[in-house]
Design a protein around this motif. Structure first.
Motif, mmCIF file in Angstrom:
data_model
loop_
_atom_site.group_PDB
_atom_site.id
_atom_site.type_symbol
_atom_site.label_atom_id
_atom_site.label_comp_id
_atom_site.label_asym_id
_atom_site.label_seq_id
_atom_site.Cartn_x
_atom_site.Cartn_y
_atom_site.Cartn_z
ATOM 1 N N GLU A 214 7.753 -1.341 -4.656
ATOM 2 C CA GLU A 214 8.222 -2.353 -5.605
ATOM 3 C C GLU A 214 7.003 -2.879 -6.363
ATOM 4 N N ALA A 215 6.724 -2.244 -7.520
ATOM 5 C CA ALA A 215 5.481 -2.523 -8.246
ATOM 6 C C ALA A 215 5.703 -3.336 -9.514
ATOM 7 N N ASN A 216 6.837 -4.021 -9.595
ATOM 8 C CA ASN A 216 7.136 -4.798 -10.787
ATOM 9 C C ASN A 216 6.454 -6.170 -10.742
ATOM 10 N N ALA A 217 6.323 -6.780 -11.907
ATOM 11 C CA ALA A 217 5.694 -8.096 -12.012
ATOM 12 C C ALA A 217 6.730 -9.171 -11.701
ATOM 13 N N ILE A 218 7.068 -9.294 -10.412
ATOM 14 C CA ILE A 218 8.066 -10.273 -9.975
ATOM 15 C C ILE A 218 7.464 -11.160 -8.892
ATOM 16 N N SER A 219 8.134 -12.266 -8.611
ATOM 17 C CA SER A 219 7.608 -13.233 -7.654
ATOM 18 C C SER A 219 7.651 -12.675 -6.234
ATOM 19 N N PRO A 220 6.820 -13.219 -5.336
ATOM 20 C CA PRO A 220 6.872 -12.795 -3.932
ATOM 21 C C PRO A 220 8.269 -12.958 -3.341
ATOM 22 N N GLU A 221 8.965 -14.032 -3.740
ATOM 23 C CA GLU A 221 10.314 -14.259 -3.209
ATOM 24 C C GLU A 221 11.273 -13.168 -3.662
ATOM 25 N N ARG A 222 11.181 -12.771 -4.926
ATOM 26 C CA ARG A 222 12.049 -11.688 -5.412
ATOM 27 C C ARG A 222 11.686 -10.373 -4.750
ATOM 28 N N THR A 223 10.405 -10.142 -4.523
ATOM 29 C CA THR A 223 9.985 -8.918 -3.835
ATOM 30 C C THR A 223 10.582 -8.864 -2.437
ATOM 31 N N GLN A 224 10.589 -9.996 -1.752
ATOM 32 C CA GLN A 224 11.185 -10.035 -0.415
ATOM 33 C C GLN A 224 12.685 -9.811 -0.473
ATOM 34 N N ARG A 225 13.329 -10.296 -1.538
ATOM 35 C CA ARG A 225 14.764 -10.027 -1.706
ATOM 36 C C ARG A 225 15.018 -8.541 -1.925
ATOM 37 N N VAL A 226 14.142 -7.905 -2.703
ATOM 38 C CA VAL A 226 14.265 -6.459 -2.908
ATOM 39 C C VAL A 226 14.168 -5.722 -1.571
ATOM 40 N N ALA A 227 13.235 -6.155 -0.726
ATOM 41 C CA ALA A 227 13.089 -5.518 0.586
ATOM 42 C C ALA A 227 14.374 -5.641 1.399
ATOM 43 N N LEU A 228 15.030 -6.801 1.294
ATOM 44 C CA LEU A 228 16.285 -6.992 2.030
ATOM 45 C C LEU A 228 17.411 -6.133 1.455
ATOM 46 N N LEU A 229 17.327 -5.848 0.154
ATOM 47 C CA LEU A 229 18.344 -5.000 -0.482
ATOM 48 C C LEU A 229 18.229 -3.542 -0.053
ATOM 49 N N LEU A 230 17.066 -3.178 0.503
ATOM 50 C CA LEU A 230 16.802 -1.777 0.870
ATOM 51 C C LEU A 230 16.525 -1.679 2.375
ATOM 52 N N PRO A 231 17.527 -1.971 3.210
ATOM 53 C CA PRO A 231 17.295 -2.016 4.658
ATOM 54 C C PRO A 231 16.908 -0.684 5.270
ATOM 55 N N ASP A 232 17.270 0.415 4.618
ATOM 56 C CA ASP A 232 16.959 1.739 5.180
ATOM 57 C C ASP A 232 15.604 2.268 4.724
ATOM 58 N N ALA A 233 15.039 1.646 3.682
ATOM 59 C CA ALA A 233 13.782 2.143 3.115
ATOM 60 C C ALA A 233 12.589 1.429 3.729
ATOM 61 N N ILE A 234 11.413 2.015 3.527
ATOM 62 C CA ILE A 234 10.145 1.375 3.882
ATOM 63 C C ILE A 234 9.595 0.787 2.585
ATOM 64 N N VAL A 235 9.676 -0.537 2.448
ATOM 65 C CA VAL A 235 9.326 -1.187 1.184
ATOM 66 C C VAL A 235 7.862 -1.612 1.190
ATOM 67 N N VAL A 236 7.148 -1.177 0.155
ATOM 68 C CA VAL A 236 5.761 -1.572 -0.066
ATOM 69 C C VAL A 236 5.722 -2.445 -1.312
ATOM 70 N N ASP A 237 5.078 -3.587 -1.203
ATOM 71 C CA ASP A 237 4.889 -4.494 -2.328
ATOM 72 C C ASP A 237 3.681 -4.020 -3.127
ATOM 73 N N GLY A 238 3.856 -3.886 -4.443
ATOM 74 C CA GLY A 238 2.751 -3.444 -5.291
ATOM 75 C C GLY A 238 2.592 -4.338 -6.501
ATOM 76 N N GLY A 239 1.360 -4.500 -6.961
ATOM 77 C CA GLY A 239 1.093 -5.259 -8.173
ATOM 78 C C GLY A 239 -0.040 -4.611 -8.942
ATOM 79 N N VAL A 240 0.229 -4.218 -10.179
ATOM 80 C CA VAL A 240 -0.785 -3.560 -11.005
ATOM 81 C C VAL A 240 -1.522 -4.607 -11.832
ATOM 82 N N VAL A 241 -2.829 -4.663 -11.671
ATOM 83 C CA VAL A 241 -3.660 -5.576 -12.447
ATOM 84 C C VAL A 241 -4.561 -4.736 -13.346
ATOM 85 N N GLY A 242 -4.404 -4.908 -14.645
ATOM 86 C CA GLY A 242 -5.191 -4.126 -15.586
ATOM 87 C C GLY A 242 -4.301 -3.380 -16.555
#
Length: 277
Positions: A92-120
């Motif tokens: 999950e490499a989108n420019a979203i808040s930590p709370e939304r990223t955690q919600r995304v992780a909950l939406l994908l219970p079968d996946a291994i979710v990695v939080d990503g943030g691109v700077v630059g």
């Protein structure tokens, strides 16, 4: 380590360039061309990405899925992926808040979710952004390996999903707001015919205020007079037909420190007062 097949959702200017870097260490990099614009097709082709006809095929074949889309679409995209039962690595490499990223992780219970943030900037023309990562260690190691020896520098912040998003938005909040403040400052100066003089004054100082966090305590001690000054500046913007809301918001923030007038605060003291005014 075996070379994974990577899927990119969706190849915008950043996503396509990042996916192209991933191709260095991947067996293949896929994208779904159905419903995408002509510009997306041209961009993906230019970066050498492999088209597939359906999202189902993309998910079935991808060992690592990277989501890089407009922030508003992040959760709906995750729901679409979850609906297909995706159970591998989802970045999950989108420019979203930590709370939304955690919600995304909950939406994908079968996946291994990695939080990503691109700077630059996108990794083209000699640019080399950093992809910050947080999440399960084995998965972040795979992403590090995926971008090894490419123009994308992968950096792991820890195992907590949300850390990478927090760093991304913390930096973006300063960088992007600063650019808007430049527009407002130059706009106000131009209204009075002193824009070139303003640029000359600014050119004498090139350091970023973000590299001087110790100055926050001094800001707090001066907030009682800086706030009204910014209200005056906001009035000047409004008189020039420019939006004043950003400076009024800054003045409102400074008001949290009004009782710290000319005091000797530490950085910790100042930030604590800001968080709990």
């Amino acid at each position: 380590m075996d070379q994974p097949t990577v899927g990119i959702l969706h190849p915008g200017s950043m996503g396509a360039a990042v996916a192209a870097c991933a191709a260095t260490n991947a067996a293949d990099v896929l994208w779904c061309e159905t419903g995408r614009s002509t510009a997306s097709v041209e961009r993906a082709t230019r970066h050498g990405l492999t088209p597939v006809a359906t999202l189902t095929e993309l998910l079935d074949r991808s060992d690592i899925l990277i989501s890089l889309c407009p922030p508003a679409a992040a959760e709906n995209l995750a729901r679409d992926v979850a609906g297909h039962g995706f159970a591998r690595v989802y970045v999950e490499a989108n420019a979203i808040s930590p709370e939304r990223t955690q919600r995304v992780a909950l939406l994908l219970p079968d996946a291994i979710v990695v939080d990503g943030g691109v700077v630059g900037s996108p990794p083209v023309g000699g640019k080399s952004p950093t992809l910050y990562l947080s999440g399960p260690a084995a998965a972040t190691e795979r992403i590090e390996a995926l971008f090894a020896d490419t123009a994308v520098l992968a950096a792991v912040l820890g195992t907590e999903v949300g850390k990478a998003s927090a760093l991304k938005l913390s930096y973006a909040s300063f960088q992007k707001t600063s650019r808007v403040l430049v527009a407002l400052a130059v706009g106000m100066a131009r209204e009075h015919g002193v824009d070139q003089e303003l640029i000359e004054v600014a050119s004498r100082r090139t350091d970023s205020y973000l590299s001087e966090p110790q100055y926050v305590a001094k800001t707090a001690a001066r907030a009682w007079r800086w706030g009204p000054e910014l209200e005056e500046a906001a009035d000047a913007l409004a008189a020039a037909g420019l939006p004043p809301e950003m400076l009024r918001a800054a003045a409102s923030t400074l008001a949290c420190w009004n009782d710290a007038k000319d005091s000797e605060l530490t950085l910790t003291d100042a930030l604590d007062r800001l968080a709990q005014p």
